[in-house]
Design a protein around this motif. Structure first.
Motif, mmCIF file in Angstrom:
data_model
loop_
_atom_site.group_PDB
_atom_site.id
_atom_site.type_symbol
_atom_site.label_atom_id
_atom_site.label_comp_id
_atom_site.label_asym_id
_atom_site.label_seq_id
_atom_site.Cartn_x
_atom_site.Cartn_y
_atom_site.Cartn_z
ATOM 1 N N HIS A 1 6.653 -2.243 5.748
ATOM 2 C CA HIS A 1 7.648 -1.347 6.362
ATOM 3 C C HIS A 1 6.990 -0.617 7.542
ATOM 4 O O HIS A 1 5.969 0.068 7.349
ATOM 5 N N PRO A 2 7.559 -0.744 8.761
ATOM 6 C CA PRO A 2 6.872 -0.158 9.924
ATOM 7 C C PRO A 2 6.684 1.360 9.799
ATOM 8 O O PRO A 2 5.612 1.883 10.137
ATOM 9 N N GLY A 3 7.684 2.066 9.280
ATOM 10 C CA GLY A 3 7.573 3.524 9.144
ATOM 11 C C GLY A 3 6.530 3.911 8.109
ATOM 12 O O GLY A 3 5.716 4.825 8.332
ATOM 13 N N GLU A 4 6.500 3.186 6.988
ATOM 14 C CA GLU A 4 5.528 3.469 5.931
ATOM 15 C C GLU A 4 4.121 3.137 6.417
ATOM 16 O O GLU A 4 3.164 3.853 6.138
ATOM 17 N N HIS A 5 4.031 2.036 7.176
ATOM 18 C CA HIS A 5 2.722 1.667 7.728
ATOM 19 C C HIS A 5 2.226 2.752 8.691
ATOM 20 O O HIS A 5 1.036 3.098 8.679
ATOM 21 N N GLN A 6 3.139 3.294 9.494
ATOM 22 C CA GLN A 6 2.742 4.352 10.436
ATOM 23 C C GLN A 6 2.207 5.568 9.679
ATOM 24 O O GLN A 6 1.182 6.144 10.040
ATOM 25 N N ALA B 1 0.796 -1.234 0.000
ATOM 26 C CA ALA B 1 0.000 0.000 0.000
ATOM 27 C C ALA B 1 0.827 1.282 0.000
ATOM 28 O O ALA B 1 0.393 2.301 -0.526
ATOM 29 N N GLY B 2 1.998 1.272 0.626
ATOM 30 C CA GLY B 2 2.768 2.525 0.755
ATOM 31 C C GLY B 2 2.112 3.469 1.759
ATOM 32 O O GLY B 2 1.326 3.053 2.616
ATOM 33 N N ARG B 3 2.398 4.762 1.627
ATOM 34 C CA ARG B 3 1.948 5.755 2.625
ATOM 35 C C ARG B 3 0.540 6.269 2.422
ATOM 36 O O ARG B 3 -0.056 6.815 3.330
ATOM 37 N N ASP C 1 -1.612 7.128 9.764
ATOM 38 C CA ASP C 1 -1.876 8.527 10.133
ATOM 39 C C ASP C 1 -2.781 9.245 9.124
ATOM 40 O O ASP C 1 -3.240 10.348 9.387
ATOM 41 N N GLN C 2 -2.986 8.637 7.944
ATOM 42 C CA GLN C 2 -3.793 9.305 6.913
ATOM 43 C C GLN C 2 -5.272 9.275 7.267
ATOM 44 O O GLN C 2 -5.755 8.288 7.838
ATOM 45 N N LEU C 3 -5.959 10.329 6.873
ATOM 46 C CA LEU C 3 -7.412 10.372 7.025
ATOM 47 C C LEU C 3 -8.013 9.661 5.811
ATOM 48 O O LEU C 3 -7.925 10.167 4.691
ATOM 49 N N LEU C 4 -8.555 8.475 6.034
ATOM 50 C CA LEU C 4 -9.154 7.712 4.924
ATOM 51 C C LEU C 4 -10.538 7.221 5.361
ATOM 52 O O LEU C 4 -10.801 7.124 6.573
ATOM 53 N N GLU D 1 -9.100 -0.666 5.893
ATOM 54 C CA GLU D 1 -8.408 -1.312 7.010
ATOM 55 C C GLU D 1 -6.922 -1.394 6.672
ATOM 56 O O GLU D 1 -6.543 -1.966 5.649
ATOM 57 N N ARG D 2 -6.109 -0.785 7.520
ATOM 58 C CA ARG D 2 -4.670 -0.760 7.260
ATOM 59 C C ARG D 2 -4.007 -1.862 8.062
ATOM 60 O O ARG D 2 -4.199 -1.945 9.274
ATOM 61 N N VAL D 3 -3.258 -2.721 7.375
ATOM 62 C CA VAL D 3 -2.667 -3.881 8.048
ATOM 63 C C VAL D 3 -1.153 -3.799 7.943
ATOM 64 O O VAL D 3 -0.611 -3.626 6.847
ATOM 65 N N HIS D 4 -0.483 -3.917 9.095
ATOM 66 C CA HIS D 4 0.976 -3.969 9.080
ATOM 67 C C HIS D 4 1.381 -5.416 8.849
ATOM 68 O O HIS D 4 1.280 -6.247 9.753
ATOM 69 N N GLY D 5 1.802 -5.734 7.630
ATOM 70 C CA GLY D 5 2.135 -7.124 7.353
ATOM 71 C C GLY D 5 2.495 -7.338 5.893
ATOM 72 O O GLY D 5 2.483 -6.408 5.083
ATOM 73 N N ASP D 6 2.814 -8.593 5.593
ATOM 74 C CA ASP D 6 3.266 -8.991 4.256
ATOM 75 C C ASP D 6 2.051 -9.302 3.372
ATOM 76 O O ASP D 6 1.449 -10.367 3.497
ATOM 77 N N GLY D 7 1.717 -8.383 2.502
ATOM 78 C CA GLY D 7 0.506 -8.514 1.685
ATOM 79 C C GLY D 7 0.576 -9.668 0.701
ATOM 80 O O GLY D 7 -0.445 -10.300 0.402
ATOM 81 N N LEU D 8 1.755 -9.950 0.196
ATOM 82 C CA LEU D 8 1.885 -11.023 -0.795
ATOM 83 C C LEU D 8 1.711 -12.385 -0.118
ATOM 84 O O LEU D 8 1.026 -13.265 -0.638
ATOM 85 N N ALA D 9 2.321 -12.506 1.064
ATOM 86 C CA ALA D 9 2.239 -13.782 1.782
ATOM 87 C C ALA D 9 0.812 -14.068 2.236
ATOM 88 O O ALA D 9 0.382 -15.223 2.276
ATOM 89 N N VAL D 10 0.069 -13.012 2.573
ATOM 90 C CA VAL D 10 -1.243 -13.192 3.190
ATOM 91 C C VAL D 10 -2.376 -13.236 2.157
ATOM 92 O O VAL D 10 -3.475 -13.720 2.449
ATOM 93 N N LEU D 11 -2.091 -12.784 0.927
ATOM 94 C CA LEU D 11 -3.158 -12.649 -0.070
ATOM 95 C C LEU D 11 -4.012 -13.911 -0.191
ATOM 96 O O LEU D 11 -5.243 -13.851 -0.122
ATOM 97 N N CYS D 12 -3.362 -15.053 -0.366
ATOM 98 C CA CYS D 12 -4.134 -16.281 -0.617
ATOM 99 C C CYS D 12 -4.959 -16.696 0.595
ATOM 100 O O CYS D 12 -6.020 -17.312 0.435
#
Ligand code: SAM
Length: 281
Positions: free
Chosen positions: A123-128, A43-45, A132-135, A140-151
């Motif tokens: 990335h913990p800093g990018e996730h933070q 997702a990035g920032r 912090d963004q108003l969305l 739902e923002r998830v701190h984790g490996d998106g590729l590993a969890v996709l399936c």
């Protein structure tokens, strides 16, 4: 190794290509009432102030979103007009381009009641930053490996699912990992609309991804490439941006071709666009 930070590249020509393709795809998905679950694996920032130190270091947006924004008044292509109007909603002053929005923001603009977006960022800093963004509430923002969890997230509870896979490809293995994940994902969600971004680099690493997909058995893979300049083995850096769309909505190719016909002259004399079926139906 997680050294990549998208803020150094925000708003570059690859972002414009990627987010235009995403935007056009979302527009088609919105034409049907049945709800969609969105998954943004990298997702990035979410939102990038163009004045930040990181973005100002390379100023890549000057060869991407900037010339398009500057030409807004003369743009007639409907997709580009809609995209620019949406982009202006990310600005504090809608007439001034001060921020470039990332994929979670673009997807969040399409969310309807009962729809959710899961945005993964490792990335913990990018996730933070993303946190912090108003969305909108459906994000739902998830701190984790998106590729590993996709399936593990597939199939989804809604009738439709749309996935964006947008790695930084810091490791060459990522091309293989994306191909392997796609094979598993398509086995679990055959009708998923999946968009995959890849860089065009002189070393041609993206060919491993394309070749693996060509022999994967997955059908209906549409390819779209925006070249900023000709490939030159002596030059470093990205010369083009590629997108694959699995199960693309009908009409996406024509809409993007129209937009690219107006966009490419703004990106320089060498810029050109090409799209085809990498794997047909
Ligand atoms: N999709 C974003 C956009 O369009 O605005 C840009 C994403 S950027 C190219 C790639 C991001 O993925 C980086 O922020 C990086 O920290 C993150 N990342 C790298 N590996 C990841 C993984 N396995 N799962 C989730 N995020 C990852």
């Amino acid at each position: 190794m997680l050294s990549y930070q998208h803020a150094y590249h925000a708003g570059n020509f690859a972002d414009v290509h990627k987010h235009l393709t995403l935007f056009a795809t979302l527009d088609y998905l919105l034409r049907k009432p049945s709800p969609v679950t969105y998954i943004d694996t990298h997702a990035g920032r979410g939102l990038y102030p163009l004045s930040s130190d990181e973005t100002q270091r390379l100023q890549e947006y000057r060869d991407g979103v900037w010339p398009l924004w500057q030409a807004s008044a003369s743009i007639s292509d409907p997709l580009l007009c809609d995209w620019l109007a949406t982009l202006s909603r990310a600005q504090r002053d809608p007439a001034e381009l001060t921020h470039y929005p990332g994929s979670p923001w673009w997807i969040s603009q399409a969310l309807r009641a009962k729809e959710r977006l899961y945005g993964f960022e490792l990335h913990p800093g990018e996730h933070q930053h993303l946190d912090d963004q108003l969305l909108p509430a459906g994000v739902e923002r998830v701190h984790g490996d998106g590729l590993a969890v996709l399936c593990q997230r597939l199939p989804v509870p809604t009738p439709r699912v749309c996935v964006l896979i947008d790695p930084s490809y810091e490791r060459k293995d990522e091309y293989w990992e994306v191909a392997a994940t796609l094979s598993l994902a398509m086995a679990k969600a055959r009708h998923a609309v999946i968009l995959i971004w890849y860089p065009l680099l002189p070393a041609g690493h993206h060919q491993a991804l394309l070749d693996a997909l060509a022999s994967s058995g997955i059908r209906k893979i549409w390819r779209s490439e925006l070249h900023l300049r000709a490939a030159d083995a002596h030059e470093r850096g990205m010369y083009g941006s590629g997108m694959l769309v699995i199960n693309p909505p009908w009409g996406l190719d024509e809409r993007l071709a129209g937009a690219m016909a107006q966009l490419t002259p703004l990106l320089g004399a060498q810029s050109h666009y090409h799209a085809d079926w990498w794997v047909p139906e």
